[in-house]
Design an enzyme around this catalytic site. Structure first.
Site: not given
Length: 339
Positions: A195, A192, A273
């Site tokens: 974001e 990840h 997600d």
């Protein structure tokens, strides 16, 4: 104007979390069974969301219920026209609850996935994950290195990739040894990044994890050099539009970063997600970006192709999806194009 049915478009789903994809009705049932209060499920930012997520995940406390969650996920994926699903699961979450070794926990998960595959034809490859919030020592005595070793051990038995979730403000450097093990073991690396934090988190992930894909990556648009790097190295961004809206990564769908990623030549996929909490299934996400940005069926098919090619699916499965996409494009537009 008639359009082809998004539900009929064969696709891979690459950015979804197991517990975040559990049916809300199933979570409520488990909570009642365990005498737990999971609250109203409301959140306004990422830290609040993580609390809501944790409460829901903690309702899965029995082997048969973990197996059910995995089976139901595959069933729900099949309903969305998903031919390959790559959910991120963290078996060590259940080590303490189920009192079973991680490999045995994974065997329960795989049994549920396999039941779903036999019933629907939708195949699954799991992304074994670590959460940087728990540090290199990991959770319940299972370190991130041990998790990487587990993931490599289960390569060929359903684990295809290695993910890094958690707070992007925590530097990824300490997790380098785990990433190296996963790389050497032939797994796809999917951290990840990009974001809640900007390009600096993506550059850090590139340095430490040498990623094949990025979960999110949308804030890469803030750095032209980074966009060029992602394009030149064909590092895929697994984008989840509704998640970005609800967690404040994008202020409005019309202002979402997706078109700029596409225009820069960065390969992208469309994902959910955490569909349980965000209220959008995969077809909803495809429909959202199609209608907002005026994408053609050919452009949607292009993103579906990227999802197949960037996945950890066996080559035969990738080719089957690609042929299905070609057949979809050759078909006539549907009357029920909103489906």
């Amino acid at each position: 104007m008639k359009r082809r049915s998004i539900k009929r478009l064969p696709k891979a789903h690459l950015h979804l979390h197991l517990e975040g994809s559990t049916r809300p009705s199933t979570i409520r049932e488990f909570a009642e069974l365990e005498g737990m209060d999971v609250g109203d499920g409301n959140f306004t930012n990422l830290p609040e969301f993580m609390v809501v997520y944790s409460k829901s995940a903690q309702t899965i406390r029995r082997p048969e219920n973990l197996k059910r969650v995995c089976r139901e996920l595959v069933e729900d994926e099949a309903e969305q026209g998903v031919w390959w699903s790559e959910p991120m699961g963290v078996p060590q979450y259940y080590w303490e609850r189920l009192k079973l070794p991680v490999d045995e926990v994974y065997a329960i998960m795989k049994e549920g996935f396999d039941e779903g595959t036999r019933a629907t034809g939708t195949e699954v490859g799991m992304m074994a994950g670590i959460n940087r919030n728990f540090g290199v020592d990991g959770l319940f005595g299972v370190s991130t290195v041990q998790t990487a070793e587990f993931a490599v051990r289960q390569k060929g038995n359903g684990v295809v990739s290695f993910g890094i979730a958690g707070d992007e403000r925590i530097p990824p450097d300490p997790f380098g040894p785990a990433c190296d093990i996963a790389h050497e073991g032939g797994l796809l690396l999917v951290p990840h990044a990009g974001e809640t934090m900007g390009p600096e988190s993506v550059w850090a992930a590139i340095k430490t994890a040498r990623p094949h894909r990025l979960a999110h990556g949308v804030r890469s648009i803030e750095d032209p050099d980074l966009l060029k790097y992602l394009r030149d190295n064909q590092i895929v961004c697994d984008v989840a539009p509704t998640s970005n809206l609800l967690l404040g990564v994008a202020q409005d769908i019309e202002l979402h970063q997706l078109p700029k990623l596409i225009d820069a030549g960065v390969p992208v996929t469309i994902n959910t997600d955490d569909q349980t909490f965000f209220g959008a299934m995969l077809c909803d996400e495809y429909r959202l970006v199609r209608d907002t940005f005026g994408l053609s069926d050919y452009e949607l098919a292009g993103m579906a192709r990227v999802s197949a090619l960037a996945s950890g699916a066996p080559e035969a499965t990738k080719q089957r999806i690609l042929k299905g996409i070609d057949a979809w494009l050759e078909s006539d537009p549907d009357e029920d194009a909103q489906q």
